[in-house]
Write a protein that holds these residues in place. Structure first.
Motif, PDB file in Angstrom:
ATOM      1  N   ALA A 241      55.178  37.151  53.113  1.00  0.00           N
ATOM      2  CA  ALA A 241      54.057  36.220  53.236  1.00  0.00           C
ATOM      3  C   ALA A 241      52.755  36.974  53.434  1.00  0.00           C
ATOM      4  N   VAL A 242      52.771  38.032  54.259  1.00  0.00           N
ATOM      5  CA  VAL A 242      51.542  38.795  54.500  1.00  0.00           C
ATOM      6  C   VAL A 242      51.071  39.452  53.216  1.00  0.00           C
ATOM      7  N   ALA A 243      52.014  39.984  52.455  1.00  0.00           N
ATOM      8  CA  ALA A 243      51.624  40.633  51.196  1.00  0.00           C
ATOM      9  C   ALA A 243      50.923  39.636  50.283  1.00  0.00           C
ATOM     10  N   VAL A 244      51.544  38.464  50.112  1.00  0.00           N
ATOM     11  CA  VAL A 244      50.924  37.440  49.257  1.00  0.00           C
ATOM     12  C   VAL A 244      49.569  37.033  49.817  1.00  0.00           C
ATOM     13  N   THR A 245      49.532  36.796  51.132  1.00  0.00           N
ATOM     14  CA  THR A 245      48.282  36.370  51.772  1.00  0.00           C
ATOM     15  C   THR A 245      47.177  37.393  51.543  1.00  0.00           C
ATOM     16  N   LEU A 246      47.511  38.665  51.721  1.00  0.00           N
ATOM     17  CA  LEU A 246      46.472  39.684  51.595  1.00  0.00           C
ATOM     18  C   LEU A 246      45.965  39.780  50.158  1.00  0.00           C
ATOM     19  N   VAL A 247      46.879  39.744  49.203  1.00  0.00           N
ATOM     20  CA  VAL A 247      46.445  39.837  47.803  1.00  0.00           C
ATOM     21  C   VAL A 247      45.504  38.671  47.488  1.00  0.00           C
ATOM     22  N   LEU A 248      45.980  37.448  47.802  1.00  0.00           N
ATOM     23  CA  LEU A 248      45.150  36.269  47.522  1.00  0.00           C
ATOM     24  C   LEU A 248      43.880  36.287  48.357  1.00  0.00           C
ATOM     25  N   GLY A 249      44.032  36.607  49.643  1.00  0.00           N
ATOM     26  CA  GLY A 249      42.907  36.536  50.570  1.00  0.00           C
ATOM     27  C   GLY A 249      41.826  37.542  50.229  1.00  0.00           C
ATOM     28  N   PHE A 250      42.220  38.793  49.976  1.00  0.00           N
ATOM     29  CA  PHE A 250      41.210  39.798  49.657  1.00  0.00           C
ATOM     30  C   PHE A 250      40.524  39.455  48.337  1.00  0.00           C
ATOM     31  N   ALA A 251      41.316  39.003  47.356  1.00  0.00           N
ATOM     32  CA  ALA A 251      40.711  38.660  46.066  1.00  0.00           C
ATOM     33  C   ALA A 251      39.701  37.535  46.240  1.00  0.00           C
ATOM     34  N   THR A 252      40.116  36.469  46.936  1.00  0.00           N
ATOM     35  CA  THR A 252      39.201  35.347  47.150  1.00  0.00           C
ATOM     36  C   THR A 252      38.008  35.787  47.987  1.00  0.00           C
ATOM     37  N   GLY A 253      38.274  36.566  49.013  1.00  0.00           N
ATOM     38  CA  GLY A 253      37.203  37.024  49.895  1.00  0.00           C
ATOM     39  C   GLY A 253      36.176  37.847  49.140  1.00  0.00           C
ATOM     40  N   ILE A 254      36.660  38.748  48.287  1.00  0.00           N
ATOM     41  CA  ILE A 254      35.731  39.579  47.507  1.00  0.00           C
ATOM     42  C   ILE A 254      34.926  38.706  46.562  1.00  0.00           C
ATOM     43  N   ALA A 255      35.608  37.754  45.922  1.00  0.00           N
ATOM     44  CA  ALA A 255      34.895  36.851  45.018  1.00  0.00           C
ATOM     45  C   ALA A 255      33.824  36.075  45.771  1.00  0.00           C
ATOM     46  N   ALA A 256      34.180  35.584  46.949  1.00  0.00           N
ATOM     47  CA  ALA A 256      33.222  34.786  47.723  1.00  0.00           C
ATOM     48  C   ALA A 256      32.064  35.637  48.209  1.00  0.00           C
ATOM     49  N   ALA A 257      32.350  36.911  48.505  1.00  0.00           N
ATOM     50  CA  ALA A 257      31.273  37.779  48.979  1.00  0.00           C
ATOM     51  C   ALA A 257      30.312  38.111  47.839  1.00  0.00           C
ATOM     52  N   ARG A 258      30.799  38.058  46.612  1.00  0.00           N
ATOM     53  CA  ARG A 258      29.950  38.437  45.487  1.00  0.00           C
ATOM     54  C   ARG A 258      29.212  37.254  44.884  1.00  0.00           C
TER      55      ARG A 258
END
Lengths: 647, 347
Positions: free
Chosen positions: A467-484
């Motif tokens: 679950a953490v692996a999935v969360t991090l992949v999705l979370g970092f991707a979304t987070g980076i997109a939102a930051a940009r």
């Protein structure tokens, strides 16, 4: 422990070893080279060696039996726990009757009026609509039951939290003692709190309220202490320079200066209390949580949704009202007259409802949501579960995920020799944190082995890792997109706001509808629950990167990918580590609850223990959950713990 | 000179482990700050400082950041507990005061104005100003009335119901000043009150302090790192460096006779004609006449004398109480501006 400092130039040392990380690993490898052959020679075994376990279930069962036998006779219970228990029951009952006496019209009016005075007209309308929706769904009585329990639990939590927070805010020594306790309590899953209270109070409302208090009081204590300690030093000095006595200083300066933190603490306490009050349905809390629990037990998604929607509405309304109160803390208070008018209006509505004989929500005004939802779910089961061309079906996905990810990770973990797991834990924790956190993590992991629940714990761990692996992949991707992208962040923010206020329990409903029961839905619920926090922390971390550093990179002609890779991500490392830490803690909490929907492992042991009255099994599982939580937190804990926002 | 309000003698403040052994140990007191820190882990913020503050004067403590001036002013009312030495206010030993006595001192005799204002953000202007009176236990009506007077005095009428967040920096510091004035203290202590303000507002506030001082004649101890502020406001200035007072004197003494190279470097860019008085610049000796057309007061600054002399085109007499003390001409005045005036003529 002596670590080689890199300052002195060492002749003949390869360059790699000058890195701190390499030094740590080398030291650990040396340690392992000595200890592992010894351990392996004595206790050669893939799983945790039997010789090293301590069977605690017998004494625990004895203790549990003793308590059950003596609950009605022993003075400790008669004169202490008994009084507490009675007082709690009495209070909850009184609040519940009061809510019923006010009638649905009265409660709605009071809620709307409070929201209006605190947060404005829009929220007042929203609050009224939320209460009416609860009624429409036919959930008025369970909503009031949950509300009554919440009111009592929140009042007690706030009181306890205030007292502890005041003490910690004023005394350095107490603060030093309290902080690690609060830190630890913060990372433990809600389920871990259930069994000890059940052991003493038995299943029922008192246990539910007390578990809620234990779970919800820490944020109040923490934020009270934070507010008192964070007060502007010069203001306090100015107050002292005018000759204020210590009580004057506290009442006229320190507490008012901490008002924002106090209200934030109230907000968090209420949200945690709601979350726990719903989970505590497992130990007899009744109300909305119980409806969800019963419905999930029979995989009746429609009924679960009917009770789940009021929970979400309650959460959103309570969060917005208290958050608005916090934001307005610095402004001038509204006039007392307006409050008076508002109160009068609410009383009039309540009386009118009473005189009209419409105290209970009229049965004819309810909407049956369960049947259409269940039909939709049935349709989904028939059409979307599997065999959809090209993409497969949701159940197929869940099955694939279980076969290709969860099973290999679990069998991999269980295949590893026990000392290898410990070594891995030590290495990870030491690389990210200090030798202290590494030691705690190893001891916690070893504790799991000693308790004799090595295998189910590794099962839970495998789910957490996936679950953490999935969360991090999705979370970092979304987070980076939102930051940009500002626009994306604006779209995302309200979604995150709502998701972050929902109690953990609610996440189980949609995943059961989509994926059925099993380990994969538990993992899915955990991912959805942990995702908002990870996205938010990642976005904030990336956005808070020093603009000057970014500007200088841009002036040197760095492309936007280069900026991201070479400037933003390295500088946001602390935030990303925090996101990892939070993600792990949140995922664990829900994976454990996943025991209710077929997640198995430790969470199931707790539920099983509760359902069968086999408290020993449950308590051992609970202790293992605590160890697992501690281990996971320490492994991912960055050297300097940041003050955490949110849960 | 009148009796001292504050009399400070051999004051020490040493931060750090076992700091109290430092002042009594001649070997340690001789050490430089950096050496002392490496030897003992202690920092001496205030080192053997002595001075008197006289009634009605503005006493300025001036120094760069880290020179110990803020610590010094906090020692006066024991907001920071001094390590050694004595502080006497109106003949009463401050260091010997018990809690009640000390509170009495802070409530009625010395009030402080802070760099970042130290206002209570949840209170209105009027309640902030009345706060000191509230602490003293005055009734609401009375303290509001007294606060109202002070609010008017510092020019904040019409803003009584605002909150600090709604005010500009200068207005906030007026509230801070009003709060200190409201308790009608014998001494006002200022801790770099204007260094957080814009230059123009700072000048306004400095003039406000000059005005208040000339109206009320209240004793003031003023901490600043700004030399021009010190010269403008101070009757006497104590110049601090590394916790010691390196020179104590009137602005004119400090500018005309720096005690050492550090002070000399400090005052190098000062516009001397704005500080030096005619008394220093004049050629002593009467003019033998009885009429003194266009006479100058000896306490006038050279800049003003230049205007008079330039306008009349000839030397001017310096007259005090009808007696001619000396004469200033182009040469003497230019000497002051150029910094070449004959040394050691000031009395």
């Amino acid at each position: 422990m002596a670590t080689v400092t890199a300052s002195a130039p060492r002749v003949g040392l390869p360059g790699v070893l000058k890195h701190r990380a390499a030094q740590k690993l080398l030291l650990l490898a040396l340690l392992a080279a000595v200890l592992v052959p010894l351990a392996d020679a004595r206790w050669a075994s893939g799983s945790w060696p039997h010789a090293l376990t301590v069977d605690v279930s017998k004494p625990l069962a004895d203790a549990s039996d003793w308590i059950i036998d003596n609950r009605d006779s022993h003075p400790l219970f008669l004169y202490f726990f008994g009084y507490i228990s009675n007082a709690v029951v009495l209070c909850v009952r009184a609040v519940y009757l009061l809510l019923l006496a006010a009638g649905w019209a009265g409660v709605t009016a009071i809620g709307a009026v409070v929201a209006w005075r605190v947060a404005g007209v829009r929220l007042a309308v929203g609050t009224a609509a939320a209460f009416l929706a609860c009624g429409l769904l036919g959930m008025w009585v369970p909503t009031m039951q949950t509300l009554a329990l919440m009111v009592v639990a929140v009042l007690v939590s706030v009181l306890v939290g205030l007292v502890l927070g005041l003490a910690a805010g004023l005394s350095d020594r107490f603060h030093r003692a309290l902080r690690p306790v609060l830190d630890t309590m913060q990372v433990l899953p809600a389920f871990a709190y259930l069994l000890p209270v059940v052991l003493i109070f038995g299943i029922g409302v008192p246990a539910a309220v007390l578990a809620t208090v234990v779970y919800a009081a820490p944020p109040m204590a923490r934020l009270t202490a934070l507010g008192l300690r964070g007060a502007d030093k010069e203001v306090l000095e100015a107050v002292e320079s005018l000759g204020a006595t210590a009580p004057q200083r506290l009442l006229t300066a320190r507490i008012p200066l901490a008002r924002k933190e106090l209200l934030l603490g109230l907000n968090q306490t209420i949200m945690m209390a709601l979350s726990m009050a719903v989970i505590a349905s497992v130990i007899g809390a009744g109300g909305l949580g119980d409806r969800v629990y019963q419905a999930l037990a029979s995989v009746d998604v429609g009924a679960a949704l009917e009770a789940g929607i009021p929970i979400v509405l309650l959460a959103v309304v309570l969060d917005r009202i208290t958050a608005a109160a916090g934001e307005r803390a610095g402004e001038a208070p509204g006039s007392r007259l307006a409050w008076l008018y508002a109160a009068v209006a609410a009383v009039v509505v309540a009386l009118a409802g009473r005189l009209a004989g419409r105290l209970d929500w009229p049965d004819s005004w309810t909407v049956n949501l369960a049947d259409p939802v269940n039909r939709a779910v049935d349709w989904m089961t028939a059409h979307l579960y599997s065999g959809v061309p090209v993409v497969g079906g949701t159940a197929d996905w869940a099955g694939h995920f279980t076969t290709w990810v969860l099973d290999p990770v679990r069998s991999g973990l269980q295949w590893l020799p026990w000392w290898a797991v410990l070594l891995l834990v030590a290495a990870l924790a030491w690389l990210i944190g200090t030798w202290r956190t590494a030691l705690t993590a190893v001891l916690a992991m070893a504790g799991i082995g000693v308790l004799g629940v090595w295998k189910p714990s590794l099962d839970t761990l495998s789910q957490v890792l996936a679950a953490v692996a999935v969360t991090l992949v999705l979370g970092f991707a979304t987070g980076i997109a939102a930051a940009r992208s500002d626009r994306f962040e604006r779209l995302l923010r309200p979604v995150l706001d709502v998701f972050q206020t929902m109690p953990q329990f609610v996440y189980l409903i949609p995943v059961v509808a989509l994926f059925g029961v099993g380990r994969a839905p538990a993992v899915a619920a955990a991912v959805v629950y942990a995702l908002p926090a990870v996205v938010r922390i990642t976005t904030q971390g990336l956005r808070q990167v020093d603009p000057a550093a970014l500007e200088s990179a841009r002036s040197l002609g760095a492309s936007s990918t280069q900026q991201l890779r070479q400037v933003q991500l390295p500088l946001a490392r602390p935030a990303l580590l925090l996101a990892l830490n939070q993600g792990v803690v949140l995922v664990l909490a829900v994976v454990i609850i996943g025991g209710l929907v077929g997640g198995g492992a430790l969470g199931y042991d707790v539920v099983f223990g509760l359902a069968q009255g086999d408290l020993a099994t449950g308590l051992v599982a609970g202790a293992a959950i605590v160890c697992l939580g501690l281990m996971l937190d320490r492994v991912t804990q960055p050297t300097q713990r940041r003050t955490k926002g949110g849960v | 000179m009148s009796t001292p309000v504050f009399s400070v003698e051999g004051l020490w403040k040493v931060f750090g482990p076992k700091g109290d052994r430092v002042p009594g140990d001649p070997e340690l007191t001789a050490l430089e700050p950096a050496e002392l820190r490496s030897r003992t882990g202690c920092t001496a913020a205030v080192r053997d400082v002595s001075f008197d503050v006289h009634k009605g004067e503005v006493f300025v403590v001036m120094g760069l950041s880290g020179s110990g001036k803020s610590t010094l002013v906090r020692c006066l009312t024991r907001l920071i507990e001094p390590t050694a030495g004595s502080i006497v206010i109106d003949g009463e030993d401050v260091r010997a005061m018990d809690k009640t006595r000390l509170r009495e001192l802070r409530r009625h005799r010395a009030a402080m104005v802070f760099q970042h204002f130290g206002l209570l953000p949840h209170r209105t202007v009027i309640d902030n100003v009345a706060y000191g009176l509230e602490i003293q236990g005055l009734g609401k009506a009375e303290r509001r009335a007294r606060a109202q007077e002070v609010v008017a005095k510092v020019g904040l009428e019409g803003m009584e119901q605002r909150r600090p967040a709604q005010l500009s920096g200068g207005q906030r510091q007026r509230v801070g000043l009003a709060r200190a004035l409201a308790v009608d203290p014998e001494v006002l202590l200022f801790d770099e009150p204007f260094s957080a303000l814009d230059p123009l507002i700072r000048r306004d506030m400095q003039e406000e302090v000059v005005r208040l001082h000339s109206e009320e004649g209240r004793t003031m101890v003023f901490i600043t790192h700004d030399l021009s502020e010190a010269l403008k406001l101070g009757d006497r200035i104590a110049l601090m460096r590394d916790g010691r007072v390196v020179q104590l004197g009137t602005p004119e003494e400090i500018v005309s006779h720096p005690a050492d190279d550090y002070v000399r470097e400090f005052v190098r860019d000062v516009a001397r004609e704005q500080v030096m008085t005619v008394r220093t610049a004049m050629r002593p000796g009467g003019c033998d006449g009885t009429e003194h057309p266009g006479a100058l007061d000896p306490d006038e600054v050279v800049a003003d004398a230049i205007k008079v002399v330039a306008r009349s085109g000839r030397a001017a007499c310096v007259v005090e109480d009808g007696r001619c003390l000396g004469v200033v001409d182009h040469e003497r005045l230019l000497g002051v501006v150029a910094g070449t005036e004959p040394k050691k003529e000031a009395v």
